[in-house]
Design a protein around this motif. Sequence first.
Motif, PDB file in Angstrom:
ATOM      1  N   ILE A  64       7.641   5.728  -2.547  1.00  0.00           N
ATOM      2  CA  ILE A  64       7.169   4.927  -3.678  1.00  0.00           C
ATOM      3  C   ILE A  64       8.269   4.914  -4.727  1.00  0.00           C
ATOM      4  CG2 ILE A  64       5.470   4.743  -5.533  1.00  0.00           C
ATOM      5  CD1 ILE A  64       3.422   5.947  -3.653  1.00  0.00           C
ATOM      6  N   HIS A  65       8.604   3.736  -5.216  1.00  0.00           N
ATOM      7  CA  HIS A  65       9.720   3.571  -6.152  1.00  0.00           C
ATOM      8  C   HIS A  65       9.286   3.502  -7.610  1.00  0.00           C
ATOM      9  CE1 HIS A  65      12.790   2.869  -3.052  1.00  0.00           C
ATOM     10  NE2 HIS A  65      11.751   2.435  -2.361  1.00  0.00           N
ATOM     11  N   GLY A  66       8.023   3.413  -7.861  1.00  0.00           N
ATOM     12  CA  GLY A  66       7.558   3.327  -9.237  1.00  0.00           C
ATOM     13  C   GLY A  66       6.235   2.585  -9.315  1.00  0.00           C
ATOM     14  N   ILE A  67       5.779   2.407 -10.536  1.00  0.00           N
ATOM     15  CA  ILE A  67       4.477   1.787 -10.767  1.00  0.00           C
ATOM     16  C   ILE A  67       4.436   0.351 -10.234  1.00  0.00           C
ATOM     17  CG2 ILE A  67       5.022   1.035 -13.122  1.00  0.00           C
ATOM     18  CD1 ILE A  67       1.593   2.246 -11.869  1.00  0.00           C
ATOM     19  N   TRP A  68       5.532  -0.405 -10.400  1.00  0.00           N
ATOM     20  CA  TRP A  68       5.542  -1.777  -9.912  1.00  0.00           C
ATOM     21  C   TRP A  68       5.472  -1.838  -8.394  1.00  0.00           C
ATOM     22  CZ3 TRP A  68       3.979  -5.358 -12.878  1.00  0.00           C
ATOM     23  CH2 TRP A  68       4.178  -5.260 -14.254  1.00  0.00           C
ATOM     24  N   ASP A  69       6.074  -0.861  -7.741  1.00  0.00           N
ATOM     25  CA  ASP A  69       5.997  -0.782  -6.279  1.00  0.00           C
ATOM     26  C   ASP A  69       4.543  -0.610  -5.840  1.00  0.00           C
ATOM     27  OD1 ASP A  69       6.753  -0.630  -3.613  1.00  0.00           O
ATOM     28  OD2 ASP A  69       7.400   1.461  -3.746  1.00  0.00           O
ATOM     29  N   VAL A  70       3.836   0.281  -6.495  1.00  0.00           N
ATOM     30  CA  VAL A  70       2.421   0.518  -6.168  1.00  0.00           C
ATOM     31  C   VAL A  70       1.593  -0.734  -6.441  1.00  0.00           C
ATOM     32  CG1 VAL A  70       0.365   1.865  -6.788  1.00  0.00           C
ATOM     33  CG2 VAL A  70       2.581   3.003  -6.571  1.00  0.00           C
ATOM     34  N   VAL A  72       2.581  -3.945  -6.652  1.00  0.00           N
ATOM     35  CA  VAL A  72       2.931  -5.103  -5.821  1.00  0.00           C
ATOM     36  C   VAL A  72       2.596  -4.874  -4.353  1.00  0.00           C
ATOM     37  CG1 VAL A  72       4.870  -6.514  -4.987  1.00  0.00           C
ATOM     38  CG2 VAL A  72       4.700  -5.946  -7.409  1.00  0.00           C
ATOM     39  N   THR A  73       2.855  -3.678  -3.830  1.00  0.00           N
ATOM     40  CA  THR A  73       2.688  -3.479  -2.383  1.00  0.00           C
ATOM     41  C   THR A  73       1.322  -2.936  -1.975  1.00  0.00           C
ATOM     42  OG1 THR A  73       3.725  -1.294  -2.487  1.00  0.00           O
ATOM     43  CG2 THR A  73       5.150  -3.155  -1.968  1.00  0.00           C
ATOM     44  N   TYR A  74       0.556  -2.373  -2.902  1.00  0.00           N
ATOM     45  CA  TYR A  74      -0.748  -1.812  -2.540  1.00  0.00           C
ATOM     46  C   TYR A  74      -1.909  -2.466  -3.288  1.00  0.00           C
ATOM     47  CZ  TYR A  74       2.156   1.730  -0.394  1.00  0.00           C
ATOM     48  OH  TYR A  74       3.091   2.359   0.366  1.00  0.00           O
ATOM     49  N   VAL A  75      -1.826  -2.512  -4.613  1.00  0.00           N
ATOM     50  CA  VAL A  75      -2.939  -3.023  -5.413  1.00  0.00           C
ATOM     51  C   VAL A  75      -3.072  -4.543  -5.271  1.00  0.00           C
ATOM     52  CG1 VAL A  75      -3.896  -3.237  -7.742  1.00  0.00           C
ATOM     53  CG2 VAL A  75      -2.772  -1.105  -7.031  1.00  0.00           C
ATOM     54  N   PHE A  76      -1.979  -5.280  -5.432  1.00  0.00           N
ATOM     55  CA  PHE A  76      -2.014  -6.744  -5.336  1.00  0.00           C
ATOM     56  C   PHE A  76      -2.613  -7.232  -4.015  1.00  0.00           C
ATOM     57  CE2 PHE A  76       0.234 -10.603  -3.870  1.00  0.00           C
ATOM     58  CZ  PHE A  76      -0.319 -11.524  -4.755  1.00  0.00           C
ATOM     59  N   VAL A  81      -7.008  -9.906  -1.123  1.00  0.00           N
ATOM     60  CA  VAL A  81      -7.875  -9.944   0.061  1.00  0.00           C
ATOM     61  C   VAL A  81      -9.343  -9.909  -0.355  1.00  0.00           C
ATOM     62  CG1 VAL A  81      -8.624  -8.608   2.067  1.00  0.00           C
ATOM     63  CG2 VAL A  81      -6.196  -9.048   1.701  1.00  0.00           C
ATOM     64  N   ILE A  82      -9.705  -9.017  -1.246  1.00  0.00           N
ATOM     65  CA  ILE A  82     -11.100  -8.900  -1.688  1.00  0.00           C
ATOM     66  C   ILE A  82     -11.557 -10.184  -2.385  1.00  0.00           C
ATOM     67  CG2 ILE A  82     -12.633  -7.678  -3.296  1.00  0.00           C
ATOM     68  CD1 ILE A  82     -11.019  -5.095  -2.480  1.00  0.00           C
ATOM     69  N   LEU A  83     -10.701 -10.772  -3.213  1.00  0.00           N
ATOM     70  CA  LEU A  83     -11.069 -12.030  -3.876  1.00  0.00           C
ATOM     71  C   LEU A  83     -11.245 -13.171  -2.870  1.00  0.00           C
ATOM     72  CD1 LEU A  83      -8.885 -11.911  -7.124  1.00  0.00           C
ATOM     73  CD2 LEU A  83     -11.370 -11.657  -6.940  1.00  0.00           C
ATOM     74  N   PHE A  84     -10.379 -13.240  -1.871  1.00  0.00           N
ATOM     75  CA  PHE A  84     -10.554 -14.258  -0.825  1.00  0.00           C
ATOM     76  C   PHE A  84     -11.885 -14.047  -0.105  1.00  0.00           C
ATOM     77  CE2 PHE A  84      -6.115 -15.720  -0.987  1.00  0.00           C
ATOM     78  CZ  PHE A  84      -6.296 -17.067  -0.715  1.00  0.00           C
ATOM     79  N   TRP A  85     -12.215 -12.803   0.216  1.00  0.00           N
ATOM     80  CA  TRP A  85     -13.488 -12.528   0.897  1.00  0.00           C
ATOM     81  C   TRP A  85     -14.668 -12.975   0.043  1.00  0.00           C
ATOM     82  CZ3 TRP A  85     -12.458  -6.791   2.603  1.00  0.00           C
ATOM     83  CH2 TRP A  85     -11.603  -6.777   3.701  1.00  0.00           C
ATOM     84  N   LEU A  86     -14.582 -12.703  -1.270  1.00  0.00           N
ATOM     85  CA  LEU A  86     -15.699 -13.035  -2.162  1.00  0.00           C
ATOM     86  C   LEU A  86     -15.851 -14.540  -2.385  1.00  0.00           C
ATOM     87  CD1 LEU A  86     -15.343 -10.223  -4.841  1.00  0.00           C
ATOM     88  CD2 LEU A  86     -17.221 -10.527  -3.212  1.00  0.00           C
TER      89      LEU A  86
END
Length: 157
Positions: A64-70, A72-76, A81-86
């Motif tokens: 993990i390279h920092g907060i933006w990495d988390v 962009v690569t995990y939270v986003f 995906v959840i919004l598309f499902w909803l």
Amino acid sequence: MAKENIYQTPASDLGTEGQEELIFAGFWIRVVASIIDTIFIMLITIPLVTLIYGSGYWQSESFIHGIWDVLVTYVFPAVVVILFWLYKSATPGKMILGLKIISLGKTRKLTVGQSIGRYLAYFPSMFVFLIGLIWVAFDKRKQGWHDKLANTAVIRK
């Protein structure tokens, strides 16, 4: 006057009157949909992390390279995906292939809790050799463990 049999199994909440028969989506079409979704997510996340961290991001051994990495690569990806499902009952890959995620509860519409639970249920489904995902190939309703845990199914439109 017929007497009600109190020992009979109750009828399902999903009545079949006026409803089409469900055609559950199989393993391979879902694999292709996942590949399409992965490509779409990568088209967004790879340029973003490269823009933020530079090309050295790809040579680094850091997990993990920092907060933006988390973010962009995990939270986003999770939020998208959840919004598309909803809102669409499918991710772009599923939409392209004519698939839809439904709730097996009283209504076919996914709830917020169900969507978040389904996403989080991917982790135990993948934990041991992806067996929870491969389960789709053998289940009569083509449900993976994440579908079973969230009470959902993937059907052909």
